[in-house]
Enzyme design. Structure first.
Site, PDB file in Angstrom:
ATOM      1  N   HIS B  39      44.279  43.478  47.043  1.00  0.00           N
ATOM      2  CA  HIS B  39      43.248  43.040  47.991  1.00  0.00           C
ATOM      3  C   HIS B  39      43.820  42.900  49.395  1.00  0.00           C
ATOM      4  CE1 HIS B  39      40.517  42.373  44.669  1.00  0.00           C
ATOM      5  NE2 HIS B  39      39.562  42.150  45.549  1.00  0.00           N
ATOM      6  N   LYS B 104      37.176  35.312  36.688  1.00  0.00           N
ATOM      7  CA  LYS B 104      36.857  34.045  36.030  1.00  0.00           C
ATOM      8  C   LYS B 104      36.885  32.937  37.068  1.00  0.00           C
ATOM      9  CE  LYS B 104      41.558  32.815  34.605  1.00  0.00           C
ATOM     10  NZ  LYS B 104      41.804  31.522  35.254  1.00  0.00           N
TER      11      LYS B 104
END
Lengths: 281, 178
Positions: B39, B104
């Site tokens: 990222h 999550k």
């Protein structure tokens, strides 16, 4: 003096790394199964089913149950009548970790420097090693792979003695509430109270490896563990944070005498994959 | 679980309009992996005006760093990692047309605002169920940043990958229930 060659230590640490990653301790699995029936939420029930199936698959196929196979925390209890031969104890532990993580197809998750060089070391070394000298001529080795998802949600607070029992409870509950769905609940809550900053933290981490769900031997602390577990499971965070009754499987508190002017408390959370394996040489 | 929705990738705005927080979903098709370091690289490339190694329009990024595959395996254990660490980067990628994320744990307000503005959905997979989830991955190849090891971007072909819509494109959020 009893001689223990480093080759034996390397082999043992290697095997423990693989065993810990793939084969969840039976006591943790039993506690998960015991809580499954108590979960009422739709997602919670589904998540428990999938967790239990995952534990079975990982064990049968000797595959890591979770892809975060952690940084290897290694506890050594070295008998004072033990003589390590053929090399350094620390080097042997790290070589065992290197072989275990490589040959066991475990993930390498350690970076060289926390700030200036976050490049992977490539073999999951170095381990975090805690060594204690104990009476006797045995060497006890425990390997605890600790994932960062739950580790990141822990906290330490240096309370004032006047904060007392209520301060301790508030801090533990606040830490678990703020962790929410992040640490892969249902969690095991490790708590260290007393000593100094680092002593409380080490106690909290050690508490995670107590036989899952067994109470503190002192009934006052056992009652506190029970009360905190009930309060945590009233929060509604639930499995994976998607809502439900079971946010924690257990609260384990460990304590140590402390200074007249302080009351340190550390909370160290573990995901449901509370992995650890030990051997005595 | 009752009423599982089968969804194929690539996603579109129309497809995700039907996905509501609380839906159980089985995903089939191509998804891309990416976590912290990937990222950071993607967003740095954007800032420098460079072309990204993967066209993210209508795609899904799965926040995962798998264990190495054993001989004969497609992929090692590959459950989700904590999504919150990607919150700093996700809005920029959603702005490019990223349509879905799998991870999550909760997301922050900026991510949810970007999801509502551009149309994106956030799925929760079961953290810790790495060995089980690996069974739904049929093919895996590294497409960018191989030097990052487990953090490289993989192109995965998945079949009936199990997840839950945790935050939908209207901002309905399962993590807000406590």
């Amino acid at each position: 003096m009893r001689n223990i060659p480093v080759q034996v230590i390397i082999q043992t640490v290697k095997n423990l790394c693989i065993e810990a990653a793939c084969n969840l301790p039976e006591d943790v699995e039993e506690l998960i199964k015991a809580n499954q029936a108590r979960e009422e939420s739709r997602f919670g029930k589904y998540i428990f089913e999938q967790m239990i199936e995952n534990i079975r698959l990982a064990r049968e196929e000797n595959q890591a149950m979770c892809q975060d196979t952690g940084i290897a925390v290694v506890y050594l209890e070295v008998g004072q009548d033990v003589h390590i031969t053929g090399g350094s104890l620390v080097d042997a532990v790290n070589e065992g970790v290197r072989q275990g993580y490589t040959q066991g197809y475990l993930r390498k998750s350690v970076v060289i420097d926390p700030v200036f060089n976050r490049k992977n070391t490539g073999d999951n070394t170095p381990a975090v090693i805690h060594t204690e000298i104990v009476p006797g001529d045995k060497l006890k080795i425990m390997v605890v792979p600790k994932g960062a998802g739950s580790e990141n949600m822990g906290a330490l607070k240096m309370l004032k003695p006047s904060d007392g029992l209520d301060g301790v409870k508030d801090f533990i509950l606040k830490t678990v509430r703020e962790a929410g769905g992040n640490p892969c609940p249902p969690v095991i809550v490790g708590v260290g109270i007393g000593g100094t900053m680092e002593k409380a933290t080490l106690l909290a981490k050690k508490a995670l490896t107590r036989k899952a769900g067994t109470p503190h031997p002192d009934e006052k602390y056992a009652a506190l563990e029970k009360e905190l577990l009930e309060k945590i499971n009233e929060m509604g965070i639930g499995p994976q944070g998607l809502g439900g009754k079971i946010t924690a499987l257990a609260v384990h508190i460990e304590t140590y005498p402390t200074h007249i002017a302080t009351l340190p408390v550390t909370v160290n959370l573990n995901c449901h994959a509370s992995r650890h394996r030990e051997a005595i040489l | 679980m009752d009423q599982v929705k089968k969804v194929t990738t690539p996603l579109t705005k129309e497809k995700i309009a039907h996905l509501k927080a609380g839906d159980s979903v089985l995903l089939t098709g191509v998804i891309y992996t990416g976590r912290d370091a990937a990222h950071k690289n993607l967003v740095n490339a954007l800032k420098e005006g460079k072309e990204l190694p993967v066209d993210l329009k209508d795609q899904i990024i799965y926040y995962v760093g798998p264990t190495p595959a054993k001989p004969g395996q497609v992929i090692g254990s590959c459950g989700p990692t904590t999504s919150g660490r990607m919150d700093a980067y996700a809005p920029a990628l959603i702005g490019l047309g990223l349509r879905g994320m799998i991870g999550k744990g909760p997301r922050n307000e900026k991510v949810i605002a970007a999801m509502k503005e551009h149309g994106a959905v956030y799925f929760a997979a079961i953290g810790g169920a790495g060995a089980l989830i690996a069974r739904s991955v049929k093919k895996a190849e590294i497409v960018a940043y191989p030097e990052l090891g487990p953090e490289a971007i993989y192109r995965l072909e998945v079949e009936d990958f199990p997840c839950i819509v945790a935050i939908d494109s209207e901002g309905n959020n399962l993590y807000e229930s406590y």
